[in-house]
Structure formats: C-alpha cells, structure tokens
Motif scaffolding. Structure first.
Motif, mmCIF file in Angstrom:
data_model
loop_
_atom_site.group_PDB
_atom_site.id
_atom_site.type_symbol
_atom_site.label_atom_id
_atom_site.label_comp_id
_atom_site.label_asym_id
_atom_site.label_seq_id
_atom_site.Cartn_x
_atom_site.Cartn_y
_atom_site.Cartn_z
ATOM 1 N N GLN A 261 0.711 -1.166 -0.058
ATOM 2 C CA GLN A 261 -0.006 0.207 -0.061
ATOM 3 C C GLN A 261 0.776 1.250 0.041
ATOM 4 O OE1 GLN A 261 -3.422 -0.109 -0.210
ATOM 5 N NE2 GLN A 261 -3.057 -2.162 -0.768
ATOM 6 N N ILE A 262 2.014 1.331 0.858
ATOM 7 C CA ILE A 262 2.807 2.319 0.857
ATOM 8 C C ILE A 262 3.538 2.824 -0.435
ATOM 9 C CG2 ILE A 262 4.962 3.424 2.124
ATOM 10 C CD1 ILE A 262 2.251 3.445 3.910
ATOM 11 N N LEU A 263 4.088 1.541 -1.112
ATOM 12 C CA LEU A 263 4.925 2.003 -2.130
ATOM 13 C C LEU A 263 4.189 2.129 -3.556
ATOM 14 C CD1 LEU A 263 7.748 -0.792 -1.679
ATOM 15 C CD2 LEU A 263 7.751 1.618 -1.083
ATOM 16 N N LEU A 264 2.904 1.993 -3.262
ATOM 17 C CA LEU A 264 1.600 2.371 -4.282
ATOM 18 C C LEU A 264 1.194 3.711 -4.257
ATOM 19 C CD1 LEU A 264 -0.668 -0.724 -4.653
ATOM 20 C CD2 LEU A 264 1.113 0.250 -6.330
ATOM 21 N N GLY A 265 1.685 4.408 -2.740
ATOM 22 C CA GLY A 265 1.190 5.811 -2.606
ATOM 23 C C GLY A 265 0.056 5.838 -1.959
ATOM 24 N N LEU B 219 9.416 11.688 -3.193
ATOM 25 C CA LEU B 219 10.756 12.540 -3.735
ATOM 26 C C LEU B 219 10.575 12.242 -5.196
ATOM 27 C CD1 LEU B 219 13.385 14.017 -3.171
ATOM 28 C CD2 LEU B 219 14.363 11.614 -2.875
ATOM 29 N N ASN B 220 10.556 13.205 -5.947
ATOM 30 C CA ASN B 220 10.664 13.297 -7.440
ATOM 31 C C ASN B 220 9.458 12.335 -7.838
ATOM 32 O OD1 ASN B 220 12.822 15.130 -7.562
ATOM 33 N ND2 ASN B 220 14.342 13.337 -7.091
ATOM 34 N N GLY B 221 8.275 12.382 -7.392
ATOM 35 C CA GLY B 221 7.396 11.556 -7.678
ATOM 36 C C GLY B 221 7.130 10.093 -7.154
ATOM 37 N N LYS B 222 8.295 9.822 -6.381
ATOM 38 C CA LYS B 222 8.254 8.533 -5.704
ATOM 39 C C LYS B 222 8.383 8.278 -4.407
ATOM 40 C CE LYS B 222 11.530 6.650 -9.290
ATOM 41 N NZ LYS B 222 12.829 6.128 -9.719
ATOM 42 N N PRO B 223 7.248 7.258 -3.899
ATOM 43 C CA PRO B 223 7.401 7.034 -2.475
ATOM 44 C C PRO B 223 8.624 6.951 -1.638
ATOM 45 C CG PRO B 223 5.767 5.774 -3.492
ATOM 46 C CD PRO B 223 6.706 6.332 -4.506
#
Length: 288
Positions: free
Chosen positions: A86-90, A125-129
């Motif tokens: 869930q976190i890495l999907l934002g 950060l730069n669009g990444k989690p």
C-alpha cells in the motif's frame, strides 16, 4: 480550537521557516510533528524513510515526537508485504483498528505495535514514495475523519518539502566548497586564499595579533612533468602536500596558488616563527 483550514494554513506557515545545514532530521521535522500532535490529537507522530528509493528494503525512523517510548527504529519490507504494498503504491492508510485491518495487522504480529489506530501518509521524492508520516493513537475507538486524512497528507507534504530543502542546502554547501578546492591536491585554491587572507587581515587589525604568510615555489617542476609525465608531477604534488600538512597547525591554511606555487596563511604567527617554519619546510621538501 482551529478549523481544519486554519490548521493547514498554520502548518504551511511553520514549514516555511528557514533551516540550518547542521540540523539533524529530528530537529528539522520536530516543529512539524508538534503541529500535527496538536491538531490530530494523537499520541505519537513519526517520520520514516526508505533506505533506497529505487529498490527499498527497509523503512527507517528518522524523527519522532516520542523517541523516548519504545518503538522500532526500522522495518524490513519483506516482513510486512501487505502494508508496504500500500505504501509503495502511494496509498494513505487510515486504520481505525490496527489489529483488525488487513493492511496493518501484520505490524502487530511481527512488531508488537502498541498503537490501536494508525494513519500513515506517503512522503514523495521526485514523484516516488520516499517514506511515510505515521500518526498513532493508543486510545480505543479512535476514528479517523476526512479532515484528519487531509491534514496528515498536508503534514507529509510539509515534511517532504523540508527534507528536500535540507538536501538542496547540503548540495549547495558541497558545491560552494568545491569552488574553493584544488582538484589535484585537495588543498584550498587561490580563490579561497584571496577571500580568507582578507578575513585574516581584518582579524589581525581588530585583535592586534600577528599574521604571516609563506610563499613556496617548487623548483624545476616543469622539468619533472616534461621528463616523467604529468602523472609523476601529480605524485610529487601529493607528496609535497602531505609533507607540509604534517608540519602545520590546524589553524594554518595551505593553499595552491598556481601551478607549482603554494602559499600558507599563518594566523597568530610572528615573523621569526614564520621564518623558522619556512626553513623547516624547505629542508624537509629538499630531502623528499
């Protein structure tokens, strides 16, 4: 009591405060975490960052409103696959009951997490989690409202901006430092000397203390380059630098002034002392 809009405006104002390069992550973010505690009425807020943004293996706690009470300092991603998916999907996780929510119950199983309700929002950060801001309540029957979620996401954005500002400040500091460093020897360069010597002169006049300079020119250095090549010349410069640094104090500054010309700034050093040092250096260099 602040309205949700007033609380977010206050958060924006607090996050705009200037930062210092010497600040730790905890110092940098603490003021934001205190703001979050005040509005969300929770027991703890902490900030976690992944170890590698492109291939994360671990989530590490870098700041917390409550470091004194026991909590894990890092989480291995492979131990919490559902939560990290869930976190890495934002995705924002608003769990009113950590033990019964499929996204968070593995935190209880593996980590014996004491929080009953958990609100985790993603830092980018730069669009990444890049990590999460984790808001925890230890009270029973805590229900996250829509205003809580919107505020927590604003808090994560504020943390992200301050982290990026610190990294930018560090990068600027490194670039500024590079401007004053000679690439071959690692010594301060002529540009640095010109600025530093003026500062040293001002201190000398103000404090009425002695100041000396030693100018050094390496004889026949061009001959070394011509006969043995520039790599040999670089070795000579490195050995020369090492030789000199061993004989200087911490406050003395050795600069590369030109090709084979060097200059030493000697604060609090009278003429006779400088002459003695110059002769010691001359002999040691001659014997290299």
């Amino acid at each position: 009591m602040l309205t949700p809009q007033q609380a977010r405006q206050r958060l924006r104002r607090v996050s705009s405060h200037s930062i210092e390069i010497a600040e730790s992550y905890d110092e940098l973010l603490n003021v934001l975490l205190r703001e979050g505690l005040h509005f969300l009425d929770v027991d703890r807020i902490s900030v976690w960052l992944v170890d590698h943004i492109d291939s994360p293996n671990q989530l590490n706690c870098i700041a917390s409103s409550d470091f004194e009470n026991e909590q894990a300092n890092s989480l291995e991603i492979h131990q919490y696959p559902t939560y990290f998916e869930q976190i890495l999907l934002g995705h924002t996780i608003a769990a009113n009951n950590v033990a019964h929510d499929n996204r968070t119950k593995e935190l209880i199983i593996h980590n014996q997490n004491s929080s009953r309700a958990l609100l985790d929002t993603v830092i980018y950060l730069n669009g990444k989690p890049h990590g999460v801001v984790s808001c925890e309540s230890f009270a029973e029957h805590h229900i996250w409202t829509e205003d809580d979620i919107v505020y927590a996401e604003s808090l994560a954005d504020s943390c992200s901006r301050r982290l990026m500002a610190l990294e930018t400040l560090k990068l600027q500091n490194q670039l500024n430092e590079m401007v004053f460093v000679d690439t071959f020897t690692g010594l301060k360069n002529r540009r640095y000397f010109n600025e530093r010597v003026q500062s040293a002169k001002n201190s000398q006049y103000r404090l009425q203390t002695p100041l000396s300079l030693i100018m050094i020119d390496l004889d026949h250095f061009k001959q070394i380059n011509d006969e043995f090549g520039h790599e040999a010349g670089d070795i000579v410069l490195a050995k020369f630098t090492e030789n000199c640094q061993k004989q200087l104090r911490l406050e003395d500054v050795l600069c590369r002034y030109g090709g084979e010309e060097f200059i030493i700034i000697l604060p609090y050093t009278a003429e006779q002392q400088a002459i003695q040092l110059a002769e010691r250096l001359r002999l040691s260099i001659e014997n290299m």
